[in-house]
Every structure is written in C-alpha cells, then in structure tokens.
Scaffold this active site. Structure first.
Site, PDB file in Angstrom:
ATOM      1  N   LYS A   1     -13.277 -13.960   1.388  1.00 35.20           N
ATOM      2  CA  LYS A   1     -12.334 -14.049   0.109  1.00 35.20           C
ATOM      3  C   LYS A   1     -10.787 -13.660   0.993  1.00 35.20           C
ATOM      4  CE  LYS A   1     -11.041 -10.295  -2.423  1.00 35.20           C
ATOM      5  NZ  LYS A   1      -9.521 -10.178  -2.318  1.00 35.20           N
ATOM      6  N   ASN A   2     -10.989 -12.729   1.931  1.00 34.98           N
ATOM      7  CA  ASN A   2      -9.618 -12.455   2.651  1.00 34.98           C
ATOM      8  C   ASN A   2      -9.082 -13.143   3.533  1.00 34.98           C
ATOM      9  OD1 ASN A   2      -9.530 -10.217   0.507  1.00 34.98           O
ATOM     10  ND2 ASN A   2     -10.193  -8.758   1.604  1.00 34.98           N
TER      11      ASN A   2
ATOM     12  N   CYS B   1      -5.601  -6.293  -7.658  1.00 37.04           N
ATOM     13  CA  CYS B   1      -6.522  -5.050  -8.008  1.00 37.04           C
ATOM     14  C   CYS B   1      -5.444  -3.789  -8.370  1.00 37.04           C
ATOM     15  CB  CYS B   1      -7.494  -4.727  -7.236  1.00 37.04           C
ATOM     16  SG  CYS B   1      -8.805  -5.942  -7.145  1.00 37.04           S
TER      17      CYS B   1
ATOM     18  N   ARG C   1       0.800  -1.244  -4.884  1.00 32.86           N
ATOM     19  CA  ARG C   1       0.759  -2.483  -4.019  1.00 32.86           C
ATOM     20  C   ARG C   1       1.973  -3.105  -3.792  1.00 32.86           C
ATOM     21  NH1 ARG C   1      -4.490  -4.455  -4.482  1.00 32.86           N
ATOM     22  NH2 ARG C   1      -4.219  -5.792  -2.549  1.00 32.86           N
TER      23      ARG C   1
ATOM     24  N   ASP D   1     -12.521  -1.436   1.665  1.00 36.68           N
ATOM     25  CA  ASP D   1     -13.148  -2.144   0.759  1.00 36.68           C
ATOM     26  C   ASP D   1     -14.786  -1.860   1.026  1.00 36.68           C
ATOM     27  OD1 ASP D   1     -11.180  -5.295   1.157  1.00 36.68           O
ATOM     28  OD2 ASP D   1     -10.731  -3.153   0.502  1.00 36.68           O
TER      29      ASP D   1
ATOM     30  N   ARG E   1     -13.645 -12.984  -8.776  1.00 35.24           N
ATOM     31  CA  ARG E   1     -12.558 -13.158  -7.824  1.00 35.24           C
ATOM     32  C   ARG E   1     -13.071 -13.386  -6.721  1.00 35.24           C
ATOM     33  NH1 ARG E   1      -8.046  -9.340  -7.758  1.00 35.24           N
ATOM     34  NH2 ARG E   1      -7.640 -10.689  -6.136  1.00 35.24           N
TER      35      ARG E   1
HETATM   36  C1  EPZ Z   1      -5.504  -6.955   2.022  1.00 32.35           C
HETATM   37  O1  EPZ Z   1      -4.839  -6.456   1.025  1.00 32.35           O
HETATM   38  C2  EPZ Z   1      -7.026  -7.219   1.417  1.00 32.35           C
HETATM   39  N1  EPZ Z   1      -6.699  -8.405   0.213  1.00 32.35           N
HETATM   40  C3  EPZ Z   1      -7.398  -6.025   0.769  1.00 32.35           C
HETATM   41  O2  EPZ Z   1      -8.825  -6.156  -0.074  1.00 32.35           O
HETATM   42  C4  EPZ Z   1      -7.675  -5.198   1.725  1.00 32.35           C
HETATM   43  O3  EPZ Z   1      -8.131  -3.747   1.286  1.00 32.35           O
HETATM   44  C5  EPZ Z   1      -6.502  -4.663   2.365  1.00 32.35           C
HETATM   45  O4  EPZ Z   1      -5.916  -5.948   3.016  1.00 32.35           O
HETATM   46  C6  EPZ Z   1      -6.695  -3.558   3.576  1.00 32.35           C
HETATM   47  O5  EPZ Z   1      -7.436  -4.040   4.742  1.00 32.35           O
HETATM   48  C7  EPZ Z   1      -6.580  -9.547   0.683  1.00 32.35           C
HETATM   49  O6  EPZ Z   1      -6.513  -9.897   1.771  1.00 32.35           O
HETATM   50  C8  EPZ Z   1      -6.389 -10.587  -0.459  1.00 32.35           C
HETATM   51  P1  EPZ Z   1      -2.199  -4.359   3.084  1.00 32.35           P
HETATM   52  P2  EPZ Z   1      -3.227  -6.243   1.273  1.00 32.35           P
HETATM   53  O7  EPZ Z   1      -0.845  -4.902   3.041  1.00 32.35           O
HETATM   54  O8  EPZ Z   1      -2.534  -7.484   2.384  1.00 32.35           O
HETATM   55  C9  EPZ Z   1       0.751  -0.790   1.941  1.00 32.35           C
HETATM   56  C10 EPZ Z   1     -10.458  -6.656  -1.743  1.00 32.35           C
HETATM   57  O9  EPZ Z   1     -10.966  -5.813  -2.447  1.00 32.35           O
HETATM   58  N2  EPZ Z   1       2.063  -1.812   1.759  1.00 32.35           N
HETATM   59  O10 EPZ Z   1      -2.731  -3.973   4.594  1.00 32.35           O
HETATM   60  O11 EPZ Z   1      -2.314  -6.189   0.136  1.00 32.35           O
HETATM   61  C11 EPZ Z   1      -0.240  -0.980   0.636  1.00 32.35           C
HETATM   62  O12 EPZ Z   1       0.353  -0.244  -0.518  1.00 32.35           O
HETATM   63  C12 EPZ Z   1      -8.821  -6.314  -1.505  1.00 32.35           C
HETATM   64  O13 EPZ Z   1     -10.744  -7.555  -1.051  1.00 32.35           O
HETATM   65  C13 EPZ Z   1       3.106  -1.591   1.644  1.00 32.35           C
HETATM   66  O14 EPZ Z   1       3.409  -0.328   1.231  1.00 32.35           O
HETATM   67  O15 EPZ Z   1      -3.400  -4.766   2.086  1.00 32.35           O
HETATM   68  C14 EPZ Z   1      -1.318  -0.100   1.128  1.00 32.35           C
HETATM   69  O16 EPZ Z   1      -1.254   1.082   0.980  1.00 32.35           O
HETATM   70  C15 EPZ Z   1      -8.299  -4.858  -1.752  1.00 32.35           C
HETATM   71  N3  EPZ Z   1       4.043  -2.353   1.392  1.00 32.35           N
HETATM   72  C16 EPZ Z   1      -1.217  -0.501   2.734  1.00 32.35           C
HETATM   73  O17 EPZ Z   1       0.155  -0.991   2.989  1.00 32.35           O
HETATM   74  C17 EPZ Z   1       3.929  -3.845   1.651  1.00 32.35           C
HETATM   75  O18 EPZ Z   1       4.922  -4.622   1.413  1.00 32.35           O
HETATM   76  C18 EPZ Z   1      -2.183  -1.461   3.158  1.00 32.35           C
HETATM   77  O19 EPZ Z   1      -2.003  -2.657   2.462  1.00 32.35           O
HETATM   78  C19 EPZ Z   1       2.432  -4.381   1.808  1.00 32.35           C
HETATM   79  C20 EPZ Z   1       1.345  -3.118   1.906  1.00 32.35           C
END
Ligand code: EPZ
Length: 441
Positions: free
Chosen positions: A23-24, A121, A126, A311, A419
């Site tokens: 999915k990711n 989610c 986020r 996850d 999803r």
């Molecule tokens: C991806 O989300 C995945 N989703 C998530 O899977 C996964 O948990 C996550 O990566 C971490 O591996 C998809 O790929 C669609 P991040 P993403 O940007 O890209 C902060 C699932 O259940 N952050 O690595 O949104 C954020 O708040 C989902 O499959 C900022 O502060 O994750 C978090 O604390 C859940 N500002 C951390 O970084 C930003 O602009 C990690 O987020 C972006 C992120």
C-alpha cells in the site's frame, strides 16, 4: 452503506493468505508514471481503496488508467495530462494523503498543482511542512488557497541541496518525484530508506532517472529532461504480512503468508521470534504460527528503517496482551498512535500509556504531553465488546483482538480497513474466522 462485522471469538486462524503489492509503494509508483513521456505498467497491484483514490485523481488530470481484468495490472498513460478543477480534486482525494505527492510530477507535466487539505489516519498531526519546504527549495511558489494549497513553478524546478529534520518517508518521496526531472543536481541528506522508498527509486531508475543512495542516508539525484515509462512489479506489503503474523499469535493459529518477504521484515522477524512466535521462512512466503507455549514479553522501540516499523506495533501489541509479564513499547515515529488501546482495555487488556520516553533514547515527543509509551501486562483474558475502528492499523488490531476474545464483538467503521488490507473479510473467512457481515442500519 457501511458494514458491521459481528465476530464470534475463540477460533484459531489457520490456512493461507496472499499478500500483494505494498500500500505504501503502489500509489507512489502510480504518481511517478506522470513523470514519463510514454505509458507505464505496474504489476502486483492490490485492490485497496488507496489505489482507487489515486486512480481517480490521475484520471482527473488526464492520465488514462487501464486495469487488466485478470491480473489487476495497471497501464498508466500520462500523454494527455491536464489541469483539474479544485472542487473535483477535493471530491476525489478522500482521506488519502497521496495528493501531496502529485505536486512535483504535476509541475513537471502541466506547470502547476492544487492540493486539497489532506486526510489520512488520525495518528498525529500529520503536517506537510517538510513537503512544502522541499518544494520551495526546488523553486516552487506555494500559496495557501481556500480548501488547499496551489503550487506552481514558472521557471521549472531546479535541483537543490536539501536536509530533512527527520527521515520522513513522504518528504523523501516528494524529493524523489520532484528532483528526477528538475534542472541540475539534488542532494538529500537525512533521507528515509524504507524498502518502499528503494522500490520507488527502482521505478524511477527504470524510467531513466539517475539516483544514488549513499552510505550516510544521503540520496543524490541528477536531473534529466525527460523520462520514459516503466514496467515494474511492486514489492509485497510487509505491513500486511506482519499483521497476519500477529493474527496467528493472537488467535493461537497457523497462517502461511504468501508474498511475505524476509528481506523487508528482518527486524519484525527477530522481534516475532523473541516473543515466542514460530516461523518457517520460504522463497514464496513465510509460515507464522503459535507454538503452543507461553508468549514472552519484551521492550520495543519503533524507529525509521531498518528499525522496528511503527505500522507493525499495533497488531503486535495485541499479542503482547497475551504474553506472560510486562512489555513496554516506545512509539517514536508518531506522537499519538496508541488511541487503539482504548478498545483493547475495554476488552480486558491491561495497558497503560505514558508521556515519558520509555525507551533507550529520548525521542521528539518526550515531555511534550504526548502519550507515546505503552506498558502492557499479560496474559489478560479478552472479552468481546462493541468496537468502532479508529484507523487502519489500529482497526486491524481490533479485528484480531475480537477474533481471540471470549464472546461476540460488533465492529463498525471497517471500511477504513479496506484502505490497506485487500479483501480482508474474504481472507478472514478463508482462515476459518467465525463472523457475519451486515449493513449498518
Ligand atoms: C508513511 O507515512 C506511511 N504512509 C505510513 O504508513 C508510515 O507509518 C510512515 O510513512 C512511516 O514509515 C504511506 O506511505 C502512505 P512520515 P508518511 O512522513 O509519509 C512527521 C500506514 O498505516 N512529518 O515518515 O506520512 C510526521 O508527523 C501508514 O500504512 C512532519 O513533521 O510518514 C511523523 O511524525 C501510517 N512534517 C514523522 O514525520 C512533514 O511534512 C514520520 O512521518 C512530514 C512528516
């Protein structure tokens, strides 16, 4: 019409499930097709809601998306890409976070992008500040407009030297999807290196991109003026595989997960073995099973790859409620990812959540009032109850808790699970779960 699952617990899940494309990764590879000047083919595509959302968003922007009725493979043709109306984008975006990744490809294809305020989610704030800062560093103009953000780059995107404050998966993808056709060199330090990121780099390399991942979490991209199409088989979904592995432990069952890939699950497999789970690792998948003895508690800290994936912790915590003793989980990636434990506590689990960093290193959320550490004492007898699914991974955890509990559980809001888990009710039925699906009155 939303559905209600009525689950009668106490039945071990046994049998075989097939896990397909991640999915990711899959939605990101679909977006990458926009960067090409010819059609692309994506294989091993799961039938999940996130793919449907991105399909309609791409079609809205003039990309044709054809699905092979037998294999599910997608052929994406970006030749006639065009702008789309803001209201239409907003209507199609749903609660997906993928629209933010359309920015770079749309700017390269049509010079501008409009991103509606995002969903996803509810596991924390986020934010998308990293994404917007990255786009500005490429020379894009980012303007807040009613209902979303308008991004344009009159002179095109220029390569930049970028450093991420945190190895964000999404922000790393933002850089990859913007830099490959930007003018000049881009150097990204502090990048995410998850298997899905590496698979996206493989997709872009097939299109003609020049991308190297260096030893210090730096990614270097040499911009090229044009990219072709790709023909790619998506890597399998390690998060779904880990979810079924936890389901086998929780229900004292035995599940062969076809498609589970050892290379992408090494850290999970070590943890699963330490908890006392059984596994047989094969070439076409992994058998996960409860060995019949006691489960062992452990201290766990989530982290970016190659650490224990955030996850993976929700389904595993349900197994830890059955371990003999006290376990600790320190969630360091998201600030608010233990909301799902509320329903488990109502079912009889013994879980406390804390503001302190209960792990080896203080994380970003320490002393900021976030309940991001959990203490789980087991074993606890779970009893069925009414549950409303809060998010994707927490929702799956509720399902497996209900499957292991004594008595009956009534689970609503299960559409969220569609999803990210392909045909999950069919898979549950195939594993012997005892449940009915009815439409909510
Ligand atoms: C991806 O989300 C995945 N989703 C998530 O899977 C996964 O948990 C996550 O990566 C971490 O591996 C998809 O790929 C669609 P991040 P993403 O940007 O890209 C902060 C699932 O259940 N952050 O690595 O949104 C954020 O708040 C989902 O499959 C900022 O502060 O994750 C978090 O604390 C859940 N500002 C951390 O970084 C930003 O602009 C990690 O987020 C972006 C992120």
């Amino acid at each position: 019409m939303s559905s209600v699952l009525t689950i009668r617990g106490g039945v071990p899940l046994t049998g075989r499930v097939t896990v397909r494309g991640a999915k990711n990764l899959v939605p990101k590879a679909m977006v990458a097709a926009l960067l090409g000047n010819e059609p692309s083919v994506l294989r091993n595509v799961p039938e999940i809601k996130d793919v449907e959302v991105v399909t309609s968003l791409l079609q809205l922007h003039g990309v044709t998306v054809e699905k092979d009725p037998h294999t599910g493979d997608l052929t994406l043709d970006p030749t006639n890409a065009k702008t789309a109306s803001h209201t239409a984008i907003d209507a199609h975006a749903g609660d997906s976070r993928i629209p933010i990744l359309l920015c770079g490809p749309l700017i390269h294809a049509i010079g501008e992008a409009f991103i509606p305020d995002l969903g996803g989610c509810k596991i924390g704030d986020r934010p998308i500040d990293y994404h917007l800062n990255v786009l500005r560093q490429f020379g894009a103009v980012v303007e807040k407009r009613p209902g979303g953000i308008h991004i344009s780059a009159p002179g095109g995107l220029k390569g930049a030297k970028i450093s991420l404050p945190y190895p964000s998966v999404g922000a790393t993808e933002q850089v990859l999807l913007s830099a490959t056709r930007a003018e000049g060199i881009t150097e990204l330090s502090g990048a995410a290196t998850e298997p899905e990121i590496v698979d996206l780099i493989a997709v872009l390399q097939k299109m003609g991109a020049i991308i190297s991942v260096q030893t210090d979490r730096t990614i270097r991209i040499e911009g090229v003026p044009d990219l072709g199409g790709y023909n790619h088989r998506a890597l399998s979904d390690r998060n779904e595989s880990a979810s079924w592995a936890s389901a086998a432990l929780v229900t004292r069952g035995d599940i062969f997960v076809e498609g589970a890939t050892q290379r992408d699950m090494m850290t999970f497999l070590n943890t699963y073995r330490k908890v006392g789970g059984g596994m047989d690792i094969g070439d076409d998948g992994i058998r996960f099973y409860h060995k019949g003895g006691k489960l062992t508690p452990l201290v766990l800290e989530t982290d970016v790859h190659p650490g224990f994936m955030t996850d993976w912790q929700q389904p595993l915590i349900v197994a830890l409620t059955q371990a003999e003793g006290v376990s600790i989980v320190h969630e360091t990636v998201y600030e608010n990812r233990f909301g799902f434990t509320e329903a488990l506590i109502r079912m009889g689990a013994n879980i406390q959540v804390h503001r302190e960093c209960l792990g080896s290193v203080p994380c970003r959320f320490g002393q900021r009032n976030f309940l991001h550490s959990a203490v789980i004492s087991g074993p606890a007898q779970l009893t069925g109850t009414d549950i409303d699914v809060p998010d994707l991974r927490g929702g799956f955890s509720h399902l497996i808790a209900a499957l292991a509990a004594n008595g009956t559980s009534r689970v609503t809001g299960i559409d969220i699970i569609n999803r990210g888990y392909e045909r999950f009710t069919e898979k549950l039925a195939g594993l012997g779960a005892d449940f009915d699906i009815t439409s909510a009155e």
